[in-house]
Enzyme design. Structure first.
Site, PDB file in Angstrom:
ATOM      1  N   GLN A 129     -30.967 -27.471   1.637  1.00  0.00           N
ATOM      2  CA  GLN A 129     -29.697 -27.466   2.368  1.00  0.00           C
ATOM      3  C   GLN A 129     -28.661 -26.598   1.648  1.00  0.00           C
ATOM      4  O   GLN A 129     -28.220 -26.946   0.548  1.00  0.00           O
ATOM      5  CB  GLN A 129     -29.169 -28.915   2.438  1.00  0.00           C
ATOM      6  CG  GLN A 129     -27.814 -29.066   3.087  1.00  0.00           C
ATOM      7  CD  GLN A 129     -27.267 -30.468   2.935  1.00  0.00           C
ATOM      8  OE1 GLN A 129     -27.572 -31.153   1.944  1.00  0.00           O
ATOM      9  NE2 GLN A 129     -26.475 -30.916   3.880  1.00  0.00           N
ATOM     10  N   GLY A 130     -28.257 -25.506   2.271  1.00  0.00           N
ATOM     11  CA  GLY A 130     -27.263 -24.613   1.664  1.00  0.00           C
ATOM     12  C   GLY A 130     -25.896 -24.853   2.269  1.00  0.00           C
ATOM     13  O   GLY A 130     -25.429 -24.076   3.116  1.00  0.00           O
ATOM     14  N   TYR A 131     -25.243 -25.919   1.855  1.00  0.00           N
ATOM     15  CA  TYR A 131     -23.894 -26.237   2.333  1.00  0.00           C
ATOM     16  C   TYR A 131     -22.870 -25.977   1.215  1.00  0.00           C
ATOM     17  O   TYR A 131     -21.996 -25.145   1.342  1.00  0.00           O
ATOM     18  CB  TYR A 131     -23.802 -27.714   2.750  1.00  0.00           C
ATOM     19  CG  TYR A 131     -24.236 -28.045   4.164  1.00  0.00           C
ATOM     20  CD1 TYR A 131     -25.180 -27.288   4.834  1.00  0.00           C
ATOM     21  CD2 TYR A 131     -23.698 -29.156   4.823  1.00  0.00           C
ATOM     22  CE1 TYR A 131     -25.577 -27.623   6.125  1.00  0.00           C
ATOM     23  CE2 TYR A 131     -24.079 -29.492   6.118  1.00  0.00           C
ATOM     24  CZ  TYR A 131     -25.021 -28.723   6.763  1.00  0.00           C
ATOM     25  OH  TYR A 131     -25.399 -29.066   8.026  1.00  0.00           O
ATOM     26  N   SER A 132     -22.991 -26.746   0.104  1.00  0.00           N
ATOM     27  CA  SER A 132     -21.933 -26.738  -0.920  1.00  0.00           C
ATOM     28  C   SER A 132     -21.831 -25.380  -1.622  1.00  0.00           C
ATOM     29  O   SER A 132     -22.819 -24.689  -1.823  1.00  0.00           O
ATOM     30  CB  SER A 132     -22.217 -27.796  -1.977  1.00  0.00           C
ATOM     31  OG  SER A 132     -22.372 -29.047  -1.383  1.00  0.00           O
ATOM     32  N   SER A 164     -30.375 -28.847  -3.692  1.00  0.00           N
ATOM     33  CA  SER A 164     -31.562 -29.607  -4.120  1.00  0.00           C
ATOM     34  C   SER A 164     -32.823 -28.903  -3.634  1.00  0.00           C
ATOM     35  O   SER A 164     -32.878 -28.417  -2.493  1.00  0.00           O
ATOM     36  CB  SER A 164     -31.535 -31.019  -3.528  1.00  0.00           C
ATOM     37  OG  SER A 164     -30.355 -31.675  -3.912  1.00  0.00           O
ATOM     38  N   GLU A 247     -28.175 -36.697   7.599  1.00  0.00           N
ATOM     39  CA  GLU A 247     -28.282 -36.824   6.137  1.00  0.00           C
ATOM     40  C   GLU A 247     -27.754 -38.180   5.675  1.00  0.00           C
ATOM     41  O   GLU A 247     -28.360 -38.855   4.843  1.00  0.00           O
ATOM     42  CB  GLU A 247     -27.491 -35.708   5.444  1.00  0.00           C
ATOM     43  CG  GLU A 247     -27.533 -35.837   3.929  1.00  0.00           C
ATOM     44  CD  GLU A 247     -26.847 -34.687   3.202  1.00  0.00           C
ATOM     45  OE1 GLU A 247     -25.912 -34.081   3.760  1.00  0.00           O
ATOM     46  OE2 GLU A 247     -27.247 -34.403   2.058  1.00  0.00           O
ATOM     47  N   GLU A 378     -15.629 -41.666  -1.439  1.00  0.00           N
ATOM     48  CA  GLU A 378     -14.229 -41.544  -0.979  1.00  0.00           C
ATOM     49  C   GLU A 378     -14.186 -40.878   0.396  1.00  0.00           C
ATOM     50  O   GLU A 378     -13.420 -41.282   1.284  1.00  0.00           O
ATOM     51  CB  GLU A 378     -13.393 -40.721  -1.976  1.00  0.00           C
ATOM     52  CG  GLU A 378     -13.094 -41.412  -3.289  1.00  0.00           C
ATOM     53  CD  GLU A 378     -14.290 -41.464  -4.234  1.00  0.00           C
ATOM     54  OE1 GLU A 378     -15.200 -40.607  -4.086  1.00  0.00           O
ATOM     55  OE2 GLU A 378     -14.343 -42.346  -5.101  1.00  0.00           O
TER      56      GLU A 378
HETATM   57  C1  FAD Z   1     -27.613 -35.221  -6.599  1.00  0.00           C
HETATM   58  C2  FAD Z   1     -26.892 -34.281  -5.706  1.00  0.00           C
HETATM   59  C3  FAD Z   1     -27.605 -33.505  -4.816  1.00  0.00           C
HETATM   60  C4  FAD Z   1     -26.926 -32.600  -3.997  1.00  0.00           C
HETATM   61  N1  FAD Z   1     -27.669 -31.820  -3.155  1.00  0.00           N
HETATM   62  C5  FAD Z   1     -27.031 -30.921  -2.362  1.00  0.00           C
HETATM   63  C6  FAD Z   1     -27.785 -30.057  -1.517  1.00  0.00           C
HETATM   64  O1  FAD Z   1     -29.014 -30.105  -1.465  1.00  0.00           O
HETATM   65  N2  FAD Z   1     -27.114 -29.150  -0.779  1.00  0.00           N
HETATM   66  C7  FAD Z   1     -25.757 -29.055  -0.797  1.00  0.00           C
HETATM   67  O2  FAD Z   1     -25.224 -28.222  -0.071  1.00  0.00           O
HETATM   68  N3  FAD Z   1     -25.003 -29.845  -1.606  1.00  0.00           N
HETATM   69  C8  FAD Z   1     -25.616 -30.772  -2.390  1.00  0.00           C
HETATM   70  N4  FAD Z   1     -24.881 -31.584  -3.222  1.00  0.00           N
HETATM   71  C9  FAD Z   1     -23.438 -31.376  -3.311  1.00  0.00           C
HETATM   72  C10 FAD Z   1     -22.610 -32.497  -2.695  1.00  0.00           C
HETATM   73  O3  FAD Z   1     -22.629 -32.445  -1.304  1.00  0.00           O
HETATM   74  C11 FAD Z   1     -21.193 -32.354  -3.258  1.00  0.00           C
HETATM   75  O4  FAD Z   1     -21.257 -32.579  -4.652  1.00  0.00           O
HETATM   76  C12 FAD Z   1     -20.230 -33.359  -2.645  1.00  0.00           C
HETATM   77  O5  FAD Z   1     -19.997 -33.069  -1.288  1.00  0.00           O
HETATM   78  C13 FAD Z   1     -18.874 -33.382  -3.386  1.00  0.00           C
HETATM   79  O6  FAD Z   1     -18.364 -32.106  -3.522  1.00  0.00           O
HETATM   80  P1  FAD Z   1     -17.885 -31.558  -4.956  1.00  0.00           P
HETATM   81  O7  FAD Z   1     -18.986 -31.788  -5.929  1.00  0.00           O
HETATM   82  O8  FAD Z   1     -17.404 -30.169  -4.761  1.00  0.00           O
HETATM   83  O9  FAD Z   1     -16.704 -32.516  -5.383  1.00  0.00           O
HETATM   84  P2  FAD Z   1     -15.184 -32.401  -4.928  1.00  0.00           P
HETATM   85  O10 FAD Z   1     -15.135 -32.179  -3.458  1.00  0.00           O
HETATM   86  O11 FAD Z   1     -14.487 -31.417  -5.793  1.00  0.00           O
HETATM   87  O12 FAD Z   1     -14.656 -33.859  -5.213  1.00  0.00           O
HETATM   88  C14 FAD Z   1     -14.227 -34.277  -6.514  1.00  0.00           C
HETATM   89  C15 FAD Z   1     -13.704 -35.696  -6.420  1.00  0.00           C
HETATM   90  O13 FAD Z   1     -12.550 -35.732  -5.552  1.00  0.00           O
HETATM   91  C16 FAD Z   1     -12.730 -36.693  -4.520  1.00  0.00           C
HETATM   92  N5  FAD Z   1     -12.135 -36.192  -3.271  1.00  0.00           N
HETATM   93  C17 FAD Z   1     -12.232 -34.928  -2.766  1.00  0.00           C
HETATM   94  N6  FAD Z   1     -11.571 -34.841  -1.596  1.00  0.00           N
HETATM   95  C18 FAD Z   1     -11.052 -36.075  -1.348  1.00  0.00           C
HETATM   96  C19 FAD Z   1     -10.285 -36.628  -0.292  1.00  0.00           C
HETATM   97  N7  FAD Z   1      -9.931 -35.881   0.754  1.00  0.00           N
HETATM   98  N8  FAD Z   1      -9.914 -37.941  -0.355  1.00  0.00           N
HETATM   99  C20 FAD Z   1     -10.307 -38.723  -1.418  1.00  0.00           C
HETATM  100  N9  FAD Z   1     -11.048 -38.232  -2.476  1.00  0.00           N
HETATM  101  C21 FAD Z   1     -11.408 -36.946  -2.421  1.00  0.00           C
HETATM  102  C22 FAD Z   1     -14.232 -36.821  -4.366  1.00  0.00           C
HETATM  103  O14 FAD Z   1     -14.588 -38.059  -3.792  1.00  0.00           O
HETATM  104  C23 FAD Z   1     -14.711 -36.671  -5.804  1.00  0.00           C
HETATM  105  O15 FAD Z   1     -14.615 -37.910  -6.459  1.00  0.00           O
HETATM  106  C24 FAD Z   1     -25.523 -32.484  -4.066  1.00  0.00           C
HETATM  107  C25 FAD Z   1     -24.815 -33.276  -4.970  1.00  0.00           C
HETATM  108  C26 FAD Z   1     -25.472 -34.165  -5.776  1.00  0.00           C
HETATM  109  C27 FAD Z   1     -24.690 -34.996  -6.754  1.00  0.00           C
END
Ligand code: FAD
Length: 400
Positions: A129-132, A164, A247, A378
């Site tokens: 999945q290429g989202y983040s 992942s 998902e 959150e």
């Molecule tokens: C084990 C694992 C596997 C993953 N696999 C994939 C994958 O295969 N493909 C993919 O695309 N992504 C993947 N991800 C990424 C995942 O989707 C992101 O880590 C997640 O969406 C959070 O984004 P971020 O890490 O940029 O954190 P941030 O968005 O920077 O968040 C940081 C903190 O701020 C809080 N926060 C942010 N915005 C708000 C808000 N509006 N209100 C309250 N709190 C808030 C969050 O809850 C968090 O605690 C994976 C992540 C993990 C840990």
């Protein structure tokens, strides 16, 4: 409320159970020592999915013309329950089966469905999945990976992160910005990208479990045929959200939690407290009971959703509830396991002092990651609050 399955389903359950008794793969000792992405481990996992598929037990509700059986949801629910009961290994093609597959069934062209769906089921093709991106996680719509349509091809440039399984995936379902001038939710498209395309580089990242579970992925002038666009051009946000719902249901599966809890109970029987089995200790029993009640609540919540699906009722915010409740519960189950293990909890699989193969310290770290992946707790609470409870929307940052 009647929670029993009709007799014909119970007969089917007996057949599944008998098949699993005969066919569940053994776990050779050396397997646990192989790296997460070791080709031998991956090959073995693919073989297991293929075997399960050939027996007719993978994605049974998918339409027949794409490799499914057009079965009803109760049939699939029984298979899921029996896989948990048998402690079967998870499916390596889960992101295909549970995320992009259902999305293609909903939004894909006929050509895309025929090309991709059958190979998802057989594990011939693994998906990631290429989202983040480095600056687009919770605020996913801020993504910047650019795709320019030139003739019949998109030219993709940019970077994804936390992807992942990218190091062994064959395909990626990917969000790209196709209109940089449109408001951020409106200029996004959903592409299917061949991971062997020239211009893609993948660099594994080490998770705190020590595993190379996810990756950074770079795109440099990667060419993607226009026929690999899912849904309309610039309208990928709607498609992306459909995948996110799938998902959240996948990560929030009640069956995963049941399996983990069953392992915790086995551990409690294995551990001792003052010369007796830990399950006889009243404090341990109370902790287990508190967790068991949450696991049961999830099970009944899953039954309610099954009923909603059968009756064609909208599922509302159920996916976010599943994701929030189960990932937090899974982590709490592992915390209980670490408490049971005491100082042995620190022993990983390489240690001769490891209990249960050193499984629990790894589960503790892994389940923490799952609270973040697929949208953090959150974010799920925001969705539940705003879309479920009708609370005021959180203030949005003003456009710059
Ligand atoms: C084990 C694992 C596997 C993953 N696999 C994939 C994958 O295969 N493909 C993919 O695309 N992504 C993947 N991800 C990424 C995942 O989707 C992101 O880590 C997640 O969406 C959070 O984004 P971020 O890490 O940029 O954190 P941030 O968005 O920077 O968040 C940081 C903190 O701020 C809080 N926060 C942010 N915005 C708000 C808000 N509006 N209100 C309250 N709190 C808030 C969050 O809850 C968090 O605690 C994976 C992540 C993990 C840990």
């Amino acid at each position: 409320m009647d929670l029993t399955y009709p007799p014909q389903y119970e007969a089917f359950r007996r057949r599944v159970r008998a098949w699993l008794r005969k066919n569940l793969p053994s776990r050779p000792r050396g397997l646990a020592k192989l790296a997460f992405d070791d080709p031998r481990r991956i090959e073995r996992a693919k073989q297991w999915q293929r075997k399960l598929y050939e027996a007719g037990y993978v994605a049974m509700s998918w339409p027949k013309e794409y490799g499914g059986q057009g079965a009803d949801v109760l049939t699939q629910a029984i298979v899921d329950e029996e896989l948990v009961r048998a402690q079967a290994p998870p499916l390596i093609g889960q992101m295909g089966i549970q995320m992009v597959g259902p999305t293609l069934i909903q939004f894909g062209t006929e050509e895309q469905k025929r090309r991709f769906l059958p190979r998802i089921l057989t594990a011939e093709e693994i998906w990631c999945q290429g989202y983040s991106e480095p600056n687009a996680g919770s605020d996913l719509a801020s993504l910047q990976t650019r795709a320019e349509l030139v003739g019949d091809e998109f030219i993709v440039n940019g970077q994804k992160i936390w992807t992942s399984n990218a190091q062994f995936a064959d395909w990626m379902f990917c969000l790209v910005r196709t209109d940089p001038h449109a408001p951020k939710h409106h200029g996004i498209s959903y592409l299917l990208i061949d991971m062997k395309s020239p211009g893609i580089s993948v660099r594994p990242l080490i998770q705190m479990t020590g595993e190379r579970g996810f990756n950074e992925v770079w795109f440099e002038n990667v060419r993607v045929p226009r026929s690999h666009l899912v849904g309309e051009l610039h309208q990928g946000w709607q498609v992306a959200n459909a995948t996110l719902l799938h998902e959240r249901n996948m990560l929030g599966a009640a069956t995963t939690t049941q399996q983990l809890f069953a392992a915790l109970v086995r551990l409690a029987k294995l551990c001792t407290r003052q010369g007796r089995s830990a399950v006889e200790d009243p404090v341990v029993r109370q902790r287990l009971a508190a967790l068991a009640m949450r696991v049961e609540a999830m099970r009944y919540h899953a039954y309610r959703q099954l009923t909603d699906t059968i009756l064609g009722r909208p599922r509302g915010i159920a996916a976010s509830v599943n994701k929030l409740v189960s990932t937090e519960l899974n982590h709490d189950i592992t915390v209980c396991a670490l408490n049971l293990l005491g100082s042995y909890a620190t022993q990983t699989s390489e240690s001769k002092f490891a209990v249960d193969g050193g499984r629990w310290i790894r589960e503790f770290m892994f389940t923490l990651g799952m609270i973040i992946g697929g949208g953090t707790s959150e974010i799920q609470k925001n969705i539940i609050g705003e879309r479920g409870l009708g609370l005021p929307r959180e203030p949005r940052a003003l456009p710059e």
